[in-house]
Design a protein around this motif. Sequence first.
Motif, PDB file in Angstrom:
ATOM      1  N   GLY A  80      10.835   9.639  11.577  1.00  0.00           N
ATOM      2  CA  GLY A  80       9.437   9.383  11.873  1.00  0.00           C
ATOM      3  C   GLY A  80       8.643  10.680  11.856  1.00  0.00           C
ATOM      4  O   GLY A  80       9.190  11.765  11.676  1.00  0.00           O
ATOM      5  N   GLN A  81       7.349  10.569  12.097  1.00  0.00           N
ATOM      6  CA  GLN A  81       6.470  11.719  11.975  1.00  0.00           C
ATOM      7  C   GLN A  81       6.421  12.576  13.227  1.00  0.00           C
ATOM      8  O   GLN A  81       5.925  13.688  13.183  1.00  0.00           O
ATOM      9  N   GLY A  82       6.938  12.093  14.327  1.00  0.00           N
ATOM     10  CA  GLY A  82       6.965  12.873  15.556  1.00  0.00           C
ATOM     11  C   GLY A  82       5.792  12.600  16.465  1.00  0.00           C
ATOM     12  O   GLY A  82       4.698  12.243  16.018  1.00  0.00           O
ATOM     13  N   THR A  83       6.037  12.744  17.748  1.00  0.00           N
ATOM     14  CA  THR A  83       4.991  12.605  18.748  1.00  0.00           C
ATOM     15  C   THR A  83       5.136  13.751  19.750  1.00  0.00           C
ATOM     16  O   THR A  83       6.240  14.078  20.168  1.00  0.00           O
ATOM     17  N   GLN A  84       4.006  14.357  20.111  1.00  0.00           N
ATOM     18  CA  GLN A  84       4.032  15.543  20.961  1.00  0.00           C
ATOM     19  C   GLN A  84       4.178  15.156  22.424  1.00  0.00           C
ATOM     20  O   GLN A  84       3.442  14.297  22.932  1.00  0.00           O
ATOM     21  N   VAL A  85       5.106  15.801  23.093  1.00  0.00           N
ATOM     22  CA  VAL A  85       5.271  15.668  24.539  1.00  0.00           C
ATOM     23  C   VAL A  85       5.053  17.043  25.155  1.00  0.00           C
ATOM     24  O   VAL A  85       5.717  18.012  24.765  1.00  0.00           O
ATOM     25  N   THR A  86       4.109  17.127  26.079  1.00  0.00           N
ATOM     26  CA  THR A  86       3.820  18.383  26.749  1.00  0.00           C
ATOM     27  C   THR A  86       3.933  18.170  28.251  1.00  0.00           C
ATOM     28  O   THR A  86       3.281  17.282  28.806  1.00  0.00           O
ATOM     29  N   VAL A  87       4.776  18.973  28.885  1.00  0.00           N
ATOM     30  CA  VAL A  87       4.994  18.863  30.317  1.00  0.00           C
ATOM     31  C   VAL A  87       4.470  20.139  30.973  1.00  0.00           C
ATOM     32  O   VAL A  87       4.954  21.237  30.686  1.00  0.00           O
ATOM     33  N   SER A  88       3.493  19.986  31.836  1.00  0.00           N
ATOM     34  CA  SER A  88       2.903  21.146  32.500  1.00  0.00           C
ATOM     35  C   SER A  88       3.602  21.406  33.825  1.00  0.00           C
ATOM     36  O   SER A  88       4.065  20.471  34.498  1.00  0.00           O
ATOM     37  N   SER A  89       3.649  22.658  34.201  1.00  0.00           N
ATOM     38  CA  SER A  89       4.332  23.029  35.446  1.00  0.00           C
ATOM     39  C   SER A  89       3.384  22.994  36.628  1.00  0.00           C
ATOM     40  O   SER A  89       2.186  22.845  36.487  1.00  0.00           O
TER      41      SER A  89
ATOM     42  N   VAL B 171      12.800   3.001   4.903  1.00  0.00           N
ATOM     43  CA  VAL B 171      12.199   2.496   6.128  1.00  0.00           C
ATOM     44  C   VAL B 171      11.176   3.519   6.627  1.00  0.00           C
ATOM     45  O   VAL B 171      11.354   4.725   6.462  1.00  0.00           O
ATOM     46  N   GLN B 172      10.099   3.037   7.187  1.00  0.00           N
ATOM     47  CA  GLN B 172       9.099   3.916   7.807  1.00  0.00           C
ATOM     48  C   GLN B 172       9.248   3.810   9.322  1.00  0.00           C
ATOM     49  O   GLN B 172       9.338   2.708   9.867  1.00  0.00           O
ATOM     50  N   LEU B 173       9.293   4.956   9.951  1.00  0.00           N
ATOM     51  CA  LEU B 173       9.441   5.011  11.406  1.00  0.00           C
ATOM     52  C   LEU B 173       8.193   5.651  11.990  1.00  0.00           C
ATOM     53  O   LEU B 173       7.778   6.721  11.553  1.00  0.00           O
ATOM     54  N   GLN B 174       7.618   4.997  12.963  1.00  0.00           N
ATOM     55  CA  GLN B 174       6.431   5.529  13.615  1.00  0.00           C
ATOM     56  C   GLN B 174       6.697   5.692  15.096  1.00  0.00           C
ATOM     57  O   GLN B 174       6.961   4.702  15.796  1.00  0.00           O
ATOM     58  N   ALA B 175       6.645   6.923  15.550  1.00  0.00           N
ATOM     59  CA  ALA B 175       6.870   7.233  16.958  1.00  0.00           C
ATOM     60  C   ALA B 175       5.533   7.406  17.658  1.00  0.00           C
ATOM     61  O   ALA B 175       4.599   7.985  17.098  1.00  0.00           O
ATOM     62  N   PHE B 176       5.438   6.895  18.860  1.00  0.00           N
ATOM     63  CA  PHE B 176       4.216   7.061  19.639  1.00  0.00           C
ATOM     64  C   PHE B 176       4.561   7.006  21.124  1.00  0.00           C
ATOM     65  O   PHE B 176       5.691   6.673  21.497  1.00  0.00           O
ATOM     66  N   GLY B 177       3.595   7.372  21.931  1.00  0.00           N
ATOM     67  CA  GLY B 177       3.799   7.363  23.375  1.00  0.00           C
ATOM     68  C   GLY B 177       3.824   8.741  23.997  1.00  0.00           C
ATOM     69  O   GLY B 177       3.936   8.872  25.212  1.00  0.00           O
ATOM     70  N   GLY B 178       3.748   9.784  23.175  1.00  0.00           N
ATOM     71  CA  GLY B 178       3.737  11.129  23.724  1.00  0.00           C
ATOM     72  C   GLY B 178       2.431  11.420  24.435  1.00  0.00           C
ATOM     73  O   GLY B 178       1.496  10.626  24.427  1.00  0.00           O
ATOM     74  N   GLY B 179       2.383  12.581  25.063  1.00  0.00           N
ATOM     75  CA  GLY B 179       1.176  12.962  25.770  1.00  0.00           C
ATOM     76  C   GLY B 179       1.421  14.150  26.681  1.00  0.00           C
ATOM     77  O   GLY B 179       2.453  14.817  26.587  1.00  0.00           O
ATOM     78  N   LEU B 180       0.451  14.376  27.546  1.00  0.00           N
ATOM     79  CA  LEU B 180       0.518  15.471  28.514  1.00  0.00           C
ATOM     80  C   LEU B 180       0.838  14.893  29.879  1.00  0.00           C
ATOM     81  O   LEU B 180       0.176  13.952  30.336  1.00  0.00           O
ATOM     82  N   VAL B 181       1.843  15.442  30.533  1.00  0.00           N
ATOM     83  CA  VAL B 181       2.255  14.945  31.843  1.00  0.00           C
ATOM     84  C   VAL B 181       2.671  16.127  32.709  1.00  0.00           C
ATOM     85  O   VAL B 181       3.124  17.153  32.188  1.00  0.00           O
ATOM     86  N   GLN B 182       2.504  15.992  34.003  1.00  0.00           N
ATOM     87  CA  GLN B 182       2.937  17.037  34.919  1.00  0.00           C
ATOM     88  C   GLN B 182       4.450  16.980  35.122  1.00  0.00           C
ATOM     89  O   GLN B 182       5.060  15.916  34.976  1.00  0.00           O
ATOM     90  N   ALA B 183       5.008  18.098  35.478  1.00  0.00           N
ATOM     91  CA  ALA B 183       6.436  18.151  35.774  1.00  0.00           C
ATOM     92  C   ALA B 183       6.775  17.117  36.846  1.00  0.00           C
ATOM     93  O   ALA B 183       6.029  16.947  37.822  1.00  0.00           O
ATOM     94  N   GLY B 184       7.875  16.424  36.637  1.00  0.00           N
ATOM     95  CA  GLY B 184       8.282  15.362  37.538  1.00  0.00           C
ATOM     96  C   GLY B 184       7.786  13.995  37.125  1.00  0.00           C
ATOM     97  O   GLY B 184       8.235  12.978  37.679  1.00  0.00           O
ATOM     98  N   GLY B 185       6.893  13.961  36.164  1.00  0.00           N
ATOM     99  CA  GLY B 185       6.336  12.699  35.710  1.00  0.00           C
ATOM    100  C   GLY B 185       7.212  12.005  34.679  1.00  0.00           C
ATOM    101  O   GLY B 185       8.327  12.452  34.372  1.00  0.00           O
ATOM    102  N   SER B 186       6.688  10.909  34.137  1.00  0.00           N
ATOM    103  CA  SER B 186       7.444  10.085  33.194  1.00  0.00           C
ATOM    104  C   SER B 186       6.604   9.744  31.979  1.00  0.00           C
ATOM    105  O   SER B 186       5.367   9.688  32.052  1.00  0.00           O
ATOM    106  N   LEU B 187       7.287   9.532  30.885  1.00  0.00           N
ATOM    107  CA  LEU B 187       6.685   9.022  29.661  1.00  0.00           C
ATOM    108  C   LEU B 187       7.682   8.080  29.007  1.00  0.00           C
ATOM    109  O   LEU B 187       8.899   8.235  29.170  1.00  0.00           O
TER     110      LEU B 187
END
Length: 123
Positions: free
Chosen positions: A114-123, A1-17
């Motif tokens: 899956g290949q992974g998706t980057q999540v970055t949370v800034s303070s 099976v191939q798994l594709q993850a998406f939806g990551g991104g840059l968000v401020q602390a307290g935010g949502s993804l």
Amino acid sequence: VQLQAFGGGLVQAGGSLRLSCAASGRTVSNDYMGWFRQAPGEEREFVAAISRFANKTYYADSVKGRFTISRTNAKDTVFLQMNSLKPEDTAVYYCAARARGGNVYDGGSYDDWGQGTQVTVSS
């Protein structure tokens, strides 16, 4: 099976993804599905998992009450809703499928990744 993850991104602390993981190649409706993450210089760690029929969910203590895992078997997709994000949640997030038995908290019991998706949370 191939798994594709998406939806990551840059968000401020307290935010949502909301992360999504779509499966192709075969159905994962009979698999346990999990999310793991790996921060730079750190080992991969368990985040959340969900049973075949979504009647059981499992969470790491660090995300309990903030993250919610869900799935739609009709579309072979699993989601991770992440609220109240913290800088320490910054990592590459991976989805994984487990067709056989084993410890849901152990990445070694998962067969496909899956290949992974980057999540970055800034303070």
